[in-house]
Design a protein around this motif. Sequence first.
Motif, PDB file in Angstrom:
ATOM      1  N   LEU A  71       0.811  -1.219   0.000  1.00 10.39           N
ATOM      2  CA  LEU A  71       0.000   0.000   0.000  1.00 10.39           C
ATOM      3  C   LEU A  71       0.846   1.272   0.000  1.00 10.39           C
ATOM      4  O   LEU A  71       0.328   2.353  -0.272  1.00 10.39           O
ATOM      5  N   GLY A  72       2.126   1.151   0.334  1.00 11.82           N
ATOM      6  CA  GLY A  72       3.001   2.322   0.304  1.00 11.82           C
ATOM      7  C   GLY A  72       2.551   3.422   1.240  1.00 11.82           C
ATOM      8  O   GLY A  72       2.525   4.605   0.864  1.00 11.82           O
ATOM      9  N   LEU A  73       2.226   3.070   2.468  1.00 10.20           N
ATOM     10  CA  LEU A  73       1.659   4.047   3.399  1.00 10.20           C
ATOM     11  C   LEU A  73       2.643   5.136   3.811  1.00 10.20           C
ATOM     12  O   LEU A  73       2.228   6.172   4.346  1.00 10.20           O
ATOM     13  N   THR A 232      -3.799   4.384  11.220  1.00 13.83           N
ATOM     14  CA  THR A 232      -5.169   4.544  10.741  1.00 13.83           C
ATOM     15  C   THR A 232      -5.294   5.759   9.833  1.00 13.83           C
ATOM     16  O   THR A 232      -5.924   5.699   8.765  1.00 13.83           O
ATOM     17  N   ALA A 233      -4.692   6.880  10.237  1.00 14.46           N
ATOM     18  CA  ALA A 233      -4.784   8.110   9.441  1.00 14.46           C
ATOM     19  C   ALA A 233      -4.201   7.911   8.043  1.00 14.46           C
ATOM     20  O   ALA A 233      -4.752   8.410   7.051  1.00 14.46           O
ATOM     21  N   ALA A 234      -3.085   7.168   7.953  1.00 13.56           N
ATOM     22  CA  ALA A 234      -2.475   6.929   6.643  1.00 13.56           C
ATOM     23  C   ALA A 234      -3.390   6.080   5.765  1.00 13.56           C
ATOM     24  O   ALA A 234      -3.527   6.334   4.559  1.00 13.56           O
ATOM     25  N   LEU A 235      -4.038   5.077   6.353  1.00 16.65           N
ATOM     26  CA  LEU A 235      -4.961   4.229   5.593  1.00 16.65           C
ATOM     27  C   LEU A 235      -6.158   5.040   5.097  1.00 16.65           C
ATOM     28  O   LEU A 235      -6.606   4.868   3.958  1.00 16.65           O
ATOM     29  N   VAL A 236      -6.680   5.924   5.951  1.00 13.32           N
ATOM     30  CA  VAL A 236      -7.829   6.745   5.556  1.00 13.32           C
ATOM     31  C   VAL A 236      -7.432   7.717   4.449  1.00 13.32           C
ATOM     32  O   VAL A 236      -8.157   7.881   3.447  1.00 13.32           O
ATOM     33  N   ARG A 237      -6.288   8.386   4.591  1.00 14.38           N
ATOM     34  CA  ARG A 237      -5.844   9.333   3.561  1.00 14.38           C
ATOM     35  C   ARG A 237      -5.671   8.639   2.216  1.00 14.38           C
ATOM     36  O   ARG A 237      -6.059   9.181   1.172  1.00 14.38           O
TER      37      ARG A 237
END
Length: 268
Positions: A71-73, A232-237
């Motif tokens: 996913l390259g978070l 979580t914030a990175a996944l949402v963005r």
Amino acid sequence: MADAVVIGAGPNGLVAANVLADAGWSVEVLEANPEPGGAVRSDRGVDPAFVSDLGSSFYPLAAASPVLAGLGLERYGLRWSHAPRVLAHPFPDGSCAVLERRPEDTAEALEAAAPGDGEAWLGLYRTWERVGPGLIGALFTPFPPVREGLRLARLVRAGGGLRLARSLVQPVRRLGEEEFRGAAGRVLLAGNALHADLAPEAAGSGGYGWLMSMLGQTYGFPVPVGGAGALTAALVRRLEERGGTVRCGERVTRVLVRGGRAAGVRTA
């Protein structure tokens, strides 16, 4: 109308939503709580000057996951931090059993505490080197993991299968007593088994203690810089950049089924 509705904005739901969005699906994630993340959240409720994790706080399986890596978070703000040592279990006399980043260093300390325990630890690590990649592949392959499962079965057979299988299903207290003369090696296994809420006498706790210990040796126990909520914030963005949406305060009460297929959801 969305192609997919994901129920729950915990880490598994958010990863699934991102994978679907990458495949070109329109995705909505519905979360009953006021904010996303599930157990992967943090806040400043204890003291405004400090971030505290509210549930989980370290992520060796995330570090090992090829799905999460894909996913390259890091492009969405996620940064990992490692402590100089993975973990430590203190004893009443002031000594510590320490899981170092290098298995050789862990073994050296165990050997000094109880002759023979260093080689026992390296033996457990050599087993991991043989079967670990297959085990990781099976863990992160869509269920049922047929191809990776067969690969893992071949590796287990080649690596002393019956003994390994017995070790994985037995209680961690027994595994520790069989492998180590001293207390240090035993508590490293047992302490890691407790992360699964398994008692030292519980069947299967030996396998989980071994798995977590070896993940620590290979990947460390990384934490997100800024707290668990940063993951979580990175996944949402990432999801939102791909047109997906996360709607909080939306409790799903029913999955609507038509003709044997999920057709929608009903919220409270």
